[in-house]
Design an enzyme around this catalytic site. Sequence first.
Site, PDB file in Angstrom:
ATOM      1  CE  LYS A   1       9.004   2.491   6.845  1.00 14.13           C
ATOM      2  NZ  LYS A   1       9.155   3.823   7.466  1.00 14.13           N
TER       3      LYS A   1
ATOM      4  CG  ASP B   1      12.189  13.130   6.345  1.00  8.15           C
ATOM      5  OD1 ASP B   1      12.275  14.210   5.713  1.00  8.15           O
ATOM      6  OD2 ASP B   1      11.968  12.042   5.786  1.00  8.15           O
TER       7      ASP B   1
ATOM      8  CB  VAL C   1       3.776   0.427   3.884  1.00 13.48           C
ATOM      9  CG1 VAL C   1       2.668   0.231   4.913  1.00 13.48           C
ATOM     10  CG2 VAL C   1       4.853   1.368   4.435  1.00 13.48           C
TER      11      VAL C   1
ATOM     12  CB  SER D   1       7.360   2.043  -1.293  1.00 11.87           C
ATOM     13  OG  SER D   1       7.195   2.931  -2.382  1.00 11.87           O
ATOM     14  N   GLY D   2       8.653   3.884   0.856  1.00 19.35           N
ATOM     15  CA  GLY D   2       9.430   5.071   1.191  1.00 19.35           C
ATOM     16  C   GLY D   2      10.896   4.746   1.214  1.00 19.35           C
ATOM     17  N   GLY D   3      11.710   5.751   1.580  1.00 16.98           N
ATOM     18  CA  GLY D   3      13.140   5.553   1.550  1.00 16.98           C
ATOM     19  C   GLY D   3      13.638   4.497   2.502  1.00 16.98           C
TER      20      GLY D   3
ATOM     21  CB  ILE E   1      -0.948   0.020   1.220  1.00 20.13           C
ATOM     22  CG1 ILE E   1      -0.146  -0.081   2.527  1.00 20.13           C
ATOM     23  CG2 ILE E   1      -1.978  -1.088   1.123  1.00 20.13           C
ATOM     24  CD1 ILE E   1      -1.016   0.039   3.777  1.00 20.13           C
TER      25      ILE E   1
END
Length: 588
Positions: A43, A132, A28, A22-24, A20
């Site tokens: 995650k 962040d 997820v 994604s990130g650095g 569902i």
Amino acid sequence: MTAPLSMVNALPQYTIGGQIGSGGMGEVFSGVHRTLGRQVAIKQLPPDLAGRVGAYVQFDREARVLASLDHPHIVPVYDYVQNLLVMEKLDGGTVFDRFHAGKIDNEQACAITLAMLSGLHAAHVAGVLHLDVKPKNLLFNTAGVVKVADFGIAQVISEGATLVTHGGQILGTPAYIAPEQAMGNALTPAADVYAAGTVLYELLSGELPFDRERGSLALIRQHMFADPKPIERVPEPLATVVMRSIARELPARYREAEAFATDLAAAATQVYGQGWLERSGIPVLHLAPRVVASLASGAAPREELTVATPKAGGAASDPTIVDPDGPGLKRPRVPGWIAAAALLGVVVVSLLAPATLSHDNTSNMSVRGAPSVGPATVDLTKPVSVTGDDVVDGDLTMSMSGAGIPLGSGTSAVEPDRDRKFTTDIAMPPIARWIVGGTVTGELRWTPKGGGPQAVQTFTLKSEQHPLATFMGTGSLLLGLFAVAYLESTARTLRRGYRRPSARYSAGFLGALVGLAIWLFTSLMLGHELSMIFGVTSVVLAAAGAVCLIVATERATLIARHRALRDARHGAPGEGDQRPAPSNTGTA
């Protein structure tokens, strides 16, 4: 994308769905607890990062950080297995999505910021920085509650953090990064305040405080060295609060999230009237008492300010005082005057240096027809003619030096004629023509007829090469410019409020280089023979002056910081609260 088999095997108590997000620092997937029926987000460290050194360590840190934070505006962690983080599933989208869909008005922007600051303050009290903060990391649940997510690069406050990790990975997002974070300085909650203020700036005005069209590096440099442009189309006093939250200088910015929230609540009430938070439709589930008071009255409580006393031995180790009027604050005038006097002394010493040094006349030799003590003008691209009586047994050596530093030498055999006279040509090293400029000290050395100790004759030697065409000339000029530029950079960093414990030591070294460059360049251009005593005097004076300049800068910055805090205390309501976070564990 379906969940990998390793995830299914590691979490048998969950039914794993598709990806569902994604990130650095993670991908997820959706999931459901088989027994409780609770919807979750799982995650996982992405495959391309799994092999990087330290990636698992950073992911483990994220799990522990999130698990330690229990707050209604922070995404909670339910479980952690290996590199899998089980969190609350938030289906309401992100602030980024709503903002770009045009679904956030100004009242909602202020409410979202209050919720964000509430969560951030709770993290700060727990000793954790987010580092962040951005719209994509602010998520809504189905009830519309804003929660701060992705503490993946959080650092314990006492440990500090920098923009770049040991592996070279950039920490933080360039559009929202605080100046001190970009410069690699020690970080405080003020770094998250800056990012939160930038988010509010964007939500209220529809744009960022800096131009992002020229790329990430240019954007980071703007955060480091430029002041944000004033926010437009936002009424006072709300605009003042926003600009204070993103002040580049630390003394002018809110030190902690709760102070920011207090002033924001008061300003929003003044602009939008009583009941604006309820009208916004954004639930804010936890507010500190003083924030609630500001929200109700439209005026933030005004409290006394203190100026912290720096630790002994630091760059700014001059004592400050807690009294806001600061009667005992040391003035920068005395070290400033000393610095100016030292610089003037370097110039005077360089100008007063003798044109030639004293040389003993111990022989009747001559160099290119000049007397034995000089000055002899020579072209180092050609052999140098030396004449004299038949007093030499073997070879004759000629060398050059400046202030005792060797600059090259050459040797030639001596063959006297019938009149017991001799003339010989001594070739100097080819590189000497590129090194030696101006006036230096020459030396003749030989073994007398009949033996005995070597005889030595010194004399003044002038090179026909223009000083600027030699390494000594251009090198001294460039050395001086480099040292001055680096010294100014150090002073500018201190003026911006950043501590540099080693500033005085580096300033002494840089000042010595400036003194050396001024003396050498002045002597070369005036044709003065280089004298060690005058060179050392110039170096010592300039080093002392540079240290005094840094001391004066530190004290001036300290006074400016004190005045900014004092002015804030006597300024608009609520502007005076920049105290460190209180010792209790209340949240914003």
